[in-house]
Design a protein around this motif. Structure first.
Motif, PDB file in Angstrom:
ATOM      1  N   UNK A  20       0.836  -1.196   0.000  1.00  0.00           N
ATOM      2  CA  UNK A  20       0.000   0.000   0.000  1.00  0.00           C
ATOM      3  C   UNK A  20       0.874   1.250   0.000  1.00  0.00           C
ATOM      4  N   UNK A  21       1.954   1.227   0.771  1.00  0.00           N
ATOM      5  CA  UNK A  21       2.868   2.358   0.834  1.00  0.00           C
ATOM      6  C   UNK A  21       3.520   2.599  -0.529  1.00  0.00           C
ATOM      7  N   UNK A  22       3.923   1.538  -1.190  1.00  0.00           N
ATOM      8  CA  UNK A  22       4.536   1.678  -2.513  1.00  0.00           C
ATOM      9  C   UNK A  22       3.526   2.211  -3.515  1.00  0.00           C
ATOM     10  N   UNK A  23       2.299   1.770  -3.409  1.00  0.00           N
ATOM     11  CA  UNK A  23       1.245   2.247  -4.293  1.00  0.00           C
ATOM     12  C   UNK A  23       0.996   3.743  -4.072  1.00  0.00           C
ATOM     13  N   UNK A  24       1.005   4.166  -2.810  1.00  0.00           N
ATOM     14  CA  UNK A  24       0.846   5.588  -2.493  1.00  0.00           C
ATOM     15  C   UNK A  24       1.977   6.409  -3.098  1.00  0.00           C
ATOM     16  N   UNK A  25       3.202   5.906  -3.001  1.00  0.00           N
ATOM     17  CA  UNK A  25       4.357   6.601  -3.580  1.00  0.00           C
ATOM     18  C   UNK A  25       4.215   6.704  -5.093  1.00  0.00           C
TER      19      UNK A  25
END
Length: 127
Positions: A20-25
């Protein structure tokens, strides 16, 4: 607006999972990539975008740097006559309180961009 809204929602939906964090980035990076002279005003005027990205820039992770870089890209093209200029300046003030050296680097560069235009200088000083 729909694309900007979708990317903003994904960028600000920071969960506990790494994916999810990578997707947000990635969503935040894409908003930065979409920012140019022709699009900056529309992106910057999108409801909640500058507030959200300035809040993301105050985090202590990689997303903070990406959000700050996007705000700097907006600062490159948004001038004092743009309706979102005051919100941009407020976002710059907010990210200047960030704890990351990388975020502070983007904040200083954005302030320098704004200071390079005489009318923007007046607005900056009065903010």
């Amino acid at each position: 607006g729909f694309l900007i809204s979708s990317l903003l929602r994904i960028a600000s939906d920071v969960g506990l999972k790494t994916s999810s964090s990578k997707l947000s980035q990635q969503a935040a990076k894409l908003l930065g990539a979409l920012t140019c002279r022709a699009t900056a005003s529309r992106i910057g005027n999108h409801p909640g975008l500058l507030v959200t990205f300035s809040a993301l820039a105050c985090r202590q992770d990689q997303l903070a740097s990406v959000a700050a870089m996007t705000i700097k890209k907006l600062a490159t093209h948004i001038r004092s006559n743009d309706p979102c200029h005051a919100r941009l300046l407020q976002a710059l003030i907010t990210i200047s309180y960030g704890k990351s050296t990388e975020v502070l680097k983007w904040a200083v560069k954005a302030f320098a961009e704004q200071a390079s235009f005489p009318n923007d200088r007046v607005k900056m000083i009065s903010q």
